[in-house]
Design an enzyme around this catalytic site. Structure first.
Site, PDB file in Angstrom:
ATOM      1  CG  HIS A 112      58.102  84.057  28.782  1.00 35.37           C
ATOM      2  ND1 HIS A 112      58.692  83.568  27.646  1.00 35.37           N
ATOM      3  CD2 HIS A 112      58.431  85.377  28.852  1.00 35.37           C
ATOM      4  CE1 HIS A 112      59.329  84.545  27.033  1.00 35.37           C
ATOM      5  NE2 HIS A 112      59.191  85.656  27.749  1.00 35.37           N
TER       6      HIS A 112
ATOM      7  CB  SER B 265      61.980  87.112  26.653  1.00 34.97           C
ATOM      8  OG  SER B 265      60.692  87.156  26.120  1.00 34.97           O
TER       9      SER B 265
HETATM   10  C1  GCU Z   1      56.393  89.832  24.541  1.00 43.19           C
HETATM   11  C2  GCU Z   1      56.710  89.576  23.096  1.00 43.19           C
HETATM   12  C3  GCU Z   1      57.767  88.484  22.935  1.00 43.19           C
HETATM   13  C4  GCU Z   1      58.964  88.799  23.793  1.00 43.19           C
HETATM   14  C5  GCU Z   1      58.540  89.055  25.215  1.00 43.19           C
HETATM   15  C6  GCU Z   1      59.660  89.512  26.149  1.00 43.19           C
HETATM   16  O1  GCU Z   1      55.721  88.738  25.082  1.00 43.19           O
HETATM   17  O2  GCU Z   1      55.535  89.242  22.440  1.00 43.19           O
HETATM   18  O3  GCU Z   1      58.173  88.369  21.590  1.00 43.19           O
HETATM   19  O4  GCU Z   1      59.893  87.746  23.713  1.00 43.19           O
HETATM   20  O5  GCU Z   1      57.567  90.094  25.247  1.00 43.19           O
HETATM   21  O6  GCU Z   1      60.697  89.925  25.716  1.00 43.19           O
HETATM   22  O7  GCU Z   1      59.434  89.483  27.352  1.00 43.19           O
END
Ligand code: GCU
Length: 368
Positions: free
Chosen positions: A349, A204
Protein backbone atom coordinates in the site's frame (compact mmCIF):
# COMPACT_ATOMS: atom_id res chain seq x y z
CA UNK A 1 -29.97 -6.64 -3.03
CA UNK A 2 -27.55 -7.44 -5.88
CA UNK A 3 -25.11 -4.82 -7.21
CA UNK A 4 -27.36 -1.93 -8.28
CA UNK A 5 -27.60 -1.59 -12.04
CA UNK A 6 -25.82 1.56 -13.10
CA UNK A 7 -28.27 2.49 -15.81
CA UNK A 8 -31.53 1.58 -14.05
CA UNK A 9 -33.21 4.33 -12.03
CA UNK A 10 -34.78 3.70 -8.64
CA UNK A 11 -38.10 3.79 -10.45
CA UNK A 12 -36.99 0.97 -12.74
CA UNK A 13 -36.44 3.01 -15.91
CA UNK A 14 -33.51 2.09 -18.15
CA UNK A 15 -31.26 4.98 -19.10
CA UNK A 16 -30.18 4.92 -22.72
CA UNK A 17 -28.88 8.43 -23.40
CA UNK A 18 -26.72 11.10 -21.83
CA UNK A 19 -29.62 13.54 -21.42
CA UNK A 20 -31.49 11.14 -19.14
CA UNK A 21 -28.27 10.14 -17.38
CA UNK A 22 -27.50 13.77 -16.55
CA UNK A 23 -31.08 14.77 -15.73
CA UNK A 24 -32.15 11.73 -13.70
CA UNK A 25 -29.73 8.94 -12.99
CA UNK A 26 -26.53 10.84 -12.19
CA UNK A 27 -28.31 13.15 -9.69
CA UNK A 28 -29.98 10.09 -8.15
CA UNK A 29 -26.58 8.39 -7.80
CA UNK A 30 -25.03 11.50 -6.26
CA UNK A 31 -27.89 11.68 -3.80
CA UNK A 32 -27.53 8.00 -2.81
CA UNK A 33 -23.77 8.33 -2.29
CA UNK A 34 -24.17 11.49 -0.19
CA UNK A 35 -27.11 10.19 1.81
CA UNK A 36 -25.56 6.83 2.67
CA UNK A 37 -21.80 7.27 2.63
CA UNK A 38 -20.25 10.73 2.44
CA UNK A 39 -23.00 13.01 3.79
CA UNK A 40 -24.53 16.21 2.43
CA UNK A 41 -22.70 19.50 2.82
CA UNK A 42 -24.52 22.36 4.53
CA UNK A 43 -25.78 25.14 2.26
CA UNK A 44 -23.41 27.59 3.95
CA UNK A 45 -20.45 25.62 2.59
CA UNK A 46 -21.85 25.50 -0.95
CA UNK A 47 -23.11 29.01 -1.69
CA UNK A 48 -21.56 32.47 -2.07
CA UNK A 49 -18.13 31.27 -1.12
CA UNK A 50 -16.29 34.03 -3.00
CA UNK A 51 -13.01 32.18 -2.74
CA UNK A 52 -9.97 34.43 -2.35
CA UNK A 53 -6.32 33.73 -1.50
CA UNK A 54 -3.52 35.46 0.18
CA UNK A 55 0.05 34.80 -0.95
CA UNK A 56 2.23 33.91 2.04
CA UNK A 57 5.39 33.04 0.12
CA UNK A 58 6.50 33.27 -3.46
CA UNK A 59 9.78 31.94 -4.83
CA UNK A 60 11.14 31.49 -8.32
CA UNK A 61 13.87 28.88 -8.85
CA UNK A 62 12.98 27.52 -5.45
CA UNK A 63 15.88 25.74 -3.75
CA UNK A 64 17.95 26.34 -6.88
CA UNK A 65 15.61 24.24 -9.06
CA UNK A 66 13.41 25.36 -11.99
CA UNK A 67 10.38 25.52 -9.73
CA UNK A 68 7.97 28.32 -8.98
CA UNK A 69 6.64 27.94 -5.46
CA UNK A 70 3.67 29.78 -4.08
CA UNK A 71 2.28 29.20 -0.61
CA UNK A 72 -1.21 30.58 -0.16
CA UNK A 73 -3.94 30.85 2.39
CA UNK A 74 -7.23 30.12 0.64
CA UNK A 75 -10.38 31.67 2.10
CA UNK A 76 -13.83 30.42 1.08
CA UNK A 77 -17.04 31.55 2.72
CA UNK A 78 -14.80 33.09 5.37
CA UNK A 79 -12.96 29.84 6.21
CA UNK A 80 -9.17 29.83 5.66
CA UNK A 81 -6.75 26.97 5.04
CA UNK A 82 -3.28 26.50 3.57
CA UNK A 83 -2.10 25.18 0.22
CA UNK A 84 1.22 25.03 -1.63
CA UNK A 85 1.58 25.24 -5.39
CA UNK A 86 4.63 24.13 -7.37
CA UNK A 87 4.81 25.00 -11.07
CA UNK A 88 7.39 24.97 -13.85
CA UNK A 89 9.25 28.25 -14.43
CA UNK A 90 7.41 28.78 -17.73
CA UNK A 91 4.85 31.53 -18.31
CA UNK A 92 2.22 29.38 -20.07
CA UNK A 93 -0.41 27.79 -17.81
CA UNK A 94 0.15 24.06 -17.26
CA UNK A 95 -2.09 21.10 -16.39
CA UNK A 96 -2.04 20.84 -12.63
CA UNK A 97 -2.73 18.18 -10.02
CA UNK A 98 -4.46 18.92 -6.73
CA UNK A 99 -2.85 16.47 -4.33
CA UNK A 100 -4.78 15.68 -1.17
CA UNK A 101 -2.05 15.19 1.41
CA UNK A 102 -3.24 13.42 4.52
CA UNK A 103 -1.63 13.86 7.89
CA UNK A 104 0.72 10.84 7.78
CA UNK A 105 2.35 12.38 4.75
CA UNK A 106 2.06 16.00 5.93
CA UNK A 107 4.08 15.20 9.03
CA UNK A 108 6.85 13.56 7.01
CA UNK A 109 7.76 16.53 4.80
CA UNK A 110 8.89 20.10 5.30
CA UNK A 111 8.65 22.03 2.06
CA UNK A 112 10.24 25.05 3.73
CA UNK A 113 13.52 23.15 3.90
CA UNK A 114 13.40 20.68 1.01
CA UNK A 115 11.55 19.70 -2.13
CA UNK A 116 12.23 16.00 -1.54
CA UNK A 117 8.94 14.20 -1.18
CA UNK A 118 8.70 10.50 -1.96
CA UNK A 119 4.90 10.60 -2.25
CA UNK A 120 4.81 13.67 -4.50
CA UNK A 121 7.94 13.82 -6.69
CA UNK A 122 7.75 17.58 -7.26
CA UNK A 123 10.83 17.86 -9.50
CA UNK A 124 9.69 15.02 -11.80
CA UNK A 125 6.21 16.54 -12.02
CA UNK A 126 7.44 20.04 -12.82
CA UNK A 127 10.08 18.79 -15.28
CA UNK A 128 7.32 17.03 -17.24
CA UNK A 129 5.46 20.33 -17.58
CA UNK A 130 2.86 19.80 -14.85
CA UNK A 131 2.03 21.78 -11.75
CA UNK A 132 0.97 20.38 -8.40
CA UNK A 133 -0.97 22.03 -5.58
CA UNK A 134 -0.48 20.15 -2.33
CA UNK A 135 -3.39 20.52 0.10
CA UNK A 136 -2.73 19.33 3.67
CA UNK A 137 -6.00 17.88 4.95
CA UNK A 138 -5.41 19.06 8.54
CA UNK A 139 -6.35 22.58 7.44
CA UNK A 140 -9.90 21.40 6.73
CA UNK A 141 -10.34 18.95 9.56
CA UNK A 142 -7.64 17.21 11.59
CA UNK A 143 -7.52 13.42 11.33
CA UNK A 144 -5.84 12.91 14.72
CA UNK A 145 -7.08 9.64 16.17
CA UNK A 146 -9.65 9.43 13.31
CA UNK A 147 -12.48 10.14 15.73
CA UNK A 148 -14.48 13.25 14.91
CA UNK A 149 -16.17 15.51 17.46
CA UNK A 150 -16.80 18.18 14.81
CA UNK A 151 -15.55 20.87 17.18
CA UNK A 152 -12.87 22.13 14.80
CA UNK A 153 -12.17 22.97 11.17
CA UNK A 154 -14.91 23.45 8.60
CA UNK A 155 -17.52 21.74 10.77
CA UNK A 156 -17.17 24.20 13.64
CA UNK A 157 -17.11 27.06 11.17
CA UNK A 158 -20.05 26.18 8.92
CA UNK A 159 -22.20 24.27 11.42
CA UNK A 160 -21.31 25.62 14.87
CA UNK A 161 -24.38 24.09 16.55
CA UNK A 162 -23.43 20.42 16.74
CA UNK A 163 -26.80 19.47 18.16
CA UNK A 164 -28.19 20.03 14.66
CA UNK A 165 -25.98 17.37 13.07
CA UNK A 166 -27.93 14.60 11.39
CA UNK A 167 -26.95 11.12 10.21
CA UNK A 168 -26.74 12.30 6.61
CA UNK A 169 -24.56 15.35 7.28
CA UNK A 170 -21.09 15.70 5.80
CA UNK A 171 -18.09 14.22 7.57
CA UNK A 172 -14.32 14.21 7.18
CA UNK A 173 -13.95 12.85 3.62
CA UNK A 174 -16.51 15.37 2.42
CA UNK A 175 -14.74 18.20 4.27
CA UNK A 176 -11.42 17.33 2.67
CA UNK A 177 -12.98 17.05 -0.79
CA UNK A 178 -14.64 20.44 -0.25
CA UNK A 179 -11.11 21.78 0.30
CA UNK A 180 -9.93 20.25 -3.00
CA UNK A 181 -12.69 22.17 -4.80
CA UNK A 182 -11.62 25.39 -3.14
CA UNK A 183 -8.03 24.73 -4.29
CA UNK A 184 -9.51 24.40 -7.77
CA UNK A 185 -11.23 27.79 -7.27
CA UNK A 186 -7.77 29.22 -6.65
CA UNK A 187 -6.21 27.41 -9.64
CA UNK A 188 -8.87 28.75 -12.02
CA UNK A 189 -7.42 32.21 -11.35
CA UNK A 190 -3.80 31.26 -10.86
CA UNK A 191 -1.76 32.39 -13.91
CA UNK A 192 0.39 29.23 -14.03
CA UNK A 193 -2.38 26.63 -13.92
CA UNK A 194 -4.48 25.61 -16.92
CA UNK A 195 -7.97 25.79 -15.41
CA UNK A 196 -9.39 23.39 -18.00
CA UNK A 197 -6.88 20.74 -17.02
CA UNK A 198 -6.92 20.29 -13.28
CA UNK A 199 -6.78 16.78 -11.81
CA UNK A 200 -7.56 15.69 -8.26
CA UNK A 201 -5.44 12.92 -6.80
CA UNK A 202 -5.02 11.25 -3.43
CA UNK A 203 -3.75 8.08 -1.86
CA UNK A 204 -5.74 5.77 0.41
CA UNK A 205 -8.02 8.01 2.54
CA UNK A 206 -6.86 10.74 0.16
CA UNK A 207 -7.97 8.51 -2.75
CA UNK A 208 -11.46 8.17 -1.28
CA UNK A 209 -11.46 11.96 -0.94
CA UNK A 210 -10.28 12.48 -4.52
CA UNK A 211 -13.12 10.32 -5.86
CA UNK A 212 -15.73 12.25 -3.89
CA UNK A 213 -14.16 15.53 -5.03
CA UNK A 214 -14.21 14.43 -8.68
CA UNK A 215 -17.82 13.31 -8.36
CA UNK A 216 -19.07 16.46 -6.63
CA UNK A 217 -17.09 18.92 -8.74
CA UNK A 218 -17.31 18.35 -12.46
CA UNK A 219 -14.70 21.01 -13.15
CA UNK A 220 -12.01 18.40 -12.39
CA UNK A 221 -10.87 17.06 -15.75
CA UNK A 222 -9.26 13.96 -14.25
CA UNK A 223 -9.80 12.12 -10.97
CA UNK A 224 -7.16 9.74 -9.67
CA UNK A 225 -7.60 7.27 -6.85
CA UNK A 226 -4.43 5.58 -5.60
CA UNK A 227 -5.19 2.52 -3.45
CA UNK A 228 -8.43 4.04 -2.18
CA UNK A 229 -9.97 0.70 -1.17
CA UNK A 230 -13.08 0.54 1.01
CA UNK A 231 -15.48 3.46 0.37
CA UNK A 232 -13.16 4.49 -2.44
CA UNK A 233 -12.97 2.56 -5.69
CA UNK A 234 -13.54 -0.87 -4.11
CA UNK A 235 -16.90 -2.47 -4.75
CA UNK A 236 -18.60 -3.43 -1.47
CA UNK A 237 -20.35 -6.47 -2.85
CA UNK A 238 -19.10 -9.77 -4.23
CA UNK A 239 -15.55 -9.58 -2.92
CA UNK A 240 -13.41 -12.68 -2.85
CA UNK A 241 -10.20 -11.25 -1.36
CA UNK A 242 -11.47 -10.26 2.08
CA UNK A 243 -10.37 -6.73 2.79
CA UNK A 244 -11.90 -3.89 4.76
CA UNK A 245 -15.59 -3.86 5.56
CA UNK A 246 -18.12 -1.18 6.47
CA UNK A 247 -18.15 -2.56 10.01
CA UNK A 248 -14.40 -2.13 10.46
CA UNK A 249 -14.00 1.20 8.69
CA UNK A 250 -16.88 2.87 10.53
CA UNK A 251 -15.68 1.58 13.91
CA UNK A 252 -12.17 2.94 13.51
CA UNK A 253 -12.63 6.01 11.32
CA UNK A 254 -15.24 8.77 11.61
CA UNK A 255 -14.76 9.73 7.97
CA UNK A 256 -18.32 9.11 6.78
CA UNK A 257 -21.82 10.22 7.54
CA UNK A 258 -23.72 8.50 10.35
CA UNK A 259 -25.88 6.52 7.93
CA UNK A 260 -22.94 4.51 6.58
CA UNK A 261 -22.45 2.53 9.76
CA UNK A 262 -26.01 1.25 9.47
CA UNK A 263 -24.71 -0.95 6.63
CA UNK A 264 -22.12 -2.72 8.81
CA UNK A 265 -22.46 -6.43 7.92
CA UNK A 266 -25.36 -5.44 5.67
CA UNK A 267 -23.46 -4.15 2.65
CA UNK A 268 -25.95 -5.81 0.35
CA UNK A 269 -28.60 -3.39 1.68
CA UNK A 270 -26.71 -0.34 0.41
CA UNK A 271 -28.76 1.26 -2.36
CA UNK A 272 -25.51 2.22 -4.07
CA UNK A 273 -22.07 0.75 -4.67
CA UNK A 274 -18.73 2.16 -5.68
CA UNK A 275 -19.04 1.58 -9.45
CA UNK A 276 -21.56 4.43 -9.25
CA UNK A 277 -18.90 6.70 -7.76
CA UNK A 278 -16.46 5.90 -10.58
CA UNK A 279 -19.26 6.33 -13.13
CA UNK A 280 -20.00 9.81 -11.76
CA UNK A 281 -16.76 10.94 -13.47
CA UNK A 282 -18.09 10.11 -16.95
CA UNK A 283 -17.34 11.35 -19.54
CA UNK A 284 -14.30 12.92 -17.88
CA UNK A 285 -11.04 11.09 -17.33
CA UNK A 286 -10.61 8.83 -14.34
CA UNK A 287 -7.76 6.63 -13.11
CA UNK A 288 -7.77 3.92 -10.49
CA UNK A 289 -4.55 2.34 -9.23
CA UNK A 290 -4.00 -0.53 -6.81
CA UNK A 291 -1.02 -2.17 -5.11
CA UNK A 292 -0.44 -5.91 -5.47
CA UNK A 293 0.14 -6.59 -1.75
CA UNK A 294 -2.85 -4.58 -0.60
CA UNK A 295 -5.62 -7.10 -0.04
CA UNK A 296 -7.08 -4.67 2.56
CA UNK A 297 -8.06 -2.42 -0.37
CA UNK A 298 -9.13 -5.40 -2.57
CA UNK A 299 -7.50 -4.68 -5.95
CA UNK A 300 -9.88 -7.06 -7.76
CA UNK A 301 -12.89 -5.22 -6.32
CA UNK A 302 -11.35 -1.87 -7.35
CA UNK A 303 -11.06 -3.21 -10.91
CA UNK A 304 -14.62 -4.52 -10.82
CA UNK A 305 -15.96 -1.04 -10.04
CA UNK A 306 -14.10 0.30 -13.04
CA UNK A 307 -15.44 -2.43 -15.28
CA UNK A 308 -19.02 -1.77 -14.19
CA UNK A 309 -18.60 2.01 -14.54
CA UNK A 310 -17.90 1.72 -18.23
CA UNK A 311 -21.61 1.72 -19.11
CA UNK A 312 -21.79 5.43 -18.24
CA UNK A 313 -18.83 6.20 -20.53
CA UNK A 314 -20.40 4.19 -23.32
CA UNK A 315 -23.50 6.41 -23.17
CA UNK A 316 -21.16 9.21 -24.29
CA UNK A 317 -19.67 7.03 -27.02
CA UNK A 318 -16.48 6.70 -24.98
CA UNK A 319 -14.62 3.65 -23.74
CA UNK A 320 -14.42 3.12 -19.98
CA UNK A 321 -11.67 0.89 -18.68
CA UNK A 322 -9.96 -1.56 -21.01
CA UNK A 323 -8.76 -4.48 -18.91
CA UNK A 324 -8.15 -8.17 -19.61
CA UNK A 325 -10.21 -10.76 -17.76
CA UNK A 326 -9.62 -11.01 -14.01
CA UNK A 327 -6.68 -13.34 -13.48
CA UNK A 328 -4.93 -11.98 -16.56
CA UNK A 329 -4.27 -8.49 -15.22
CA UNK A 330 -0.51 -7.97 -15.12
CA UNK A 331 1.26 -5.97 -12.45
CA UNK A 332 3.28 -2.90 -13.42
CA UNK A 333 1.48 -2.60 -16.74
CA UNK A 334 -0.34 0.48 -17.99
CA UNK A 335 -3.96 -0.11 -18.94
CA UNK A 336 -4.38 3.27 -20.58
CA UNK A 337 -6.47 2.55 -23.63
CA UNK A 338 -9.83 3.76 -22.30
CA UNK A 339 -10.95 6.88 -20.46
CA UNK A 340 -10.54 5.11 -17.12
CA UNK A 341 -6.88 4.26 -16.69
CA UNK A 342 -5.63 1.47 -14.44
CA UNK A 343 -2.46 -0.10 -13.13
CA UNK A 344 -1.53 -2.32 -10.23
CA UNK A 345 1.92 -1.67 -8.82
CA UNK A 346 3.94 -4.52 -7.35
CA UNK A 347 4.28 -3.99 -3.63
CA UNK A 348 2.61 -2.71 -0.51
CA UNK A 349 0.00 0.00 0.00
CA UNK A 350 1.61 3.30 -1.05
CA UNK A 351 2.03 6.01 -3.66
CA UNK A 352 5.47 6.29 -5.24
CA UNK A 353 7.11 8.25 -8.07
CA UNK A 354 6.45 5.32 -10.45
CA UNK A 355 2.70 5.81 -9.91
CA UNK A 356 3.03 9.48 -10.83
CA UNK A 357 4.96 8.52 -13.99
CA UNK A 358 2.01 6.37 -15.06
CA UNK A 359 -0.51 9.11 -14.20
CA UNK A 360 1.42 11.64 -16.28
CA UNK A 361 1.83 9.17 -19.17
CA UNK A 362 -1.95 8.70 -19.16
CA UNK A 363 -2.68 12.42 -18.97
CA UNK A 364 -0.10 13.25 -21.68
CA UNK A 365 -1.87 10.82 -23.99
CA UNK A 366 -5.47 11.75 -23.16
CA UNK A 367 -5.39 15.49 -22.67
CA UNK A 368 -7.41 17.47 -25.15
C1 GCU B 1 -6.52 2.39 6.97
C2 GCU B 1 -7.96 2.28 6.53
C3 GCU B 1 -8.10 2.45 5.02
C4 GCU B 1 -7.40 3.71 4.58
C5 GCU B 1 -5.98 3.73 5.08
C6 GCU B 1 -5.22 5.02 4.79
O1 GCU B 1 -5.81 1.29 6.51
O2 GCU B 1 -8.46 1.06 6.95
O3 GCU B 1 -9.46 2.52 4.65
O4 GCU B 1 -7.46 3.82 3.18
O5 GCU B 1 -5.97 3.58 6.49
O6 GCU B 1 -5.79 6.03 4.49
O7 GCU B 1 -4.00 5.00 4.94
Amino acid sequence: MPIPELLTTLGGETITNTGDWEAYRRPEIMHLLAENIYGHRPAAAEKNLNTTWNVLLYHENYKGKPVRYQKVNITAGGYTFLCRGFFPMTEAPVPTFVYIMHEYQENKYNFETSLDCLNVPILDIVSRGYGVAIMPTSGLYPDGDHKADYKAGVFAYFQPDRSLRRDNDWATISAWSWGASRVLDWLTECPWADEKNVAVLGHSRGGKTALWAGATDQRFALTISNASGCSGAMLHRGRTEGGETVEVITKVFDWFCGNYRKFANREEMLPCDQHMLVAAMAPRLCYVASCSEDAWASPAAERESCRLAKDAYELYGKTGVVLPAEGEVEADTNYHEGNIGYHVKTGAHGILPEDWTRYMDFWDAKRG
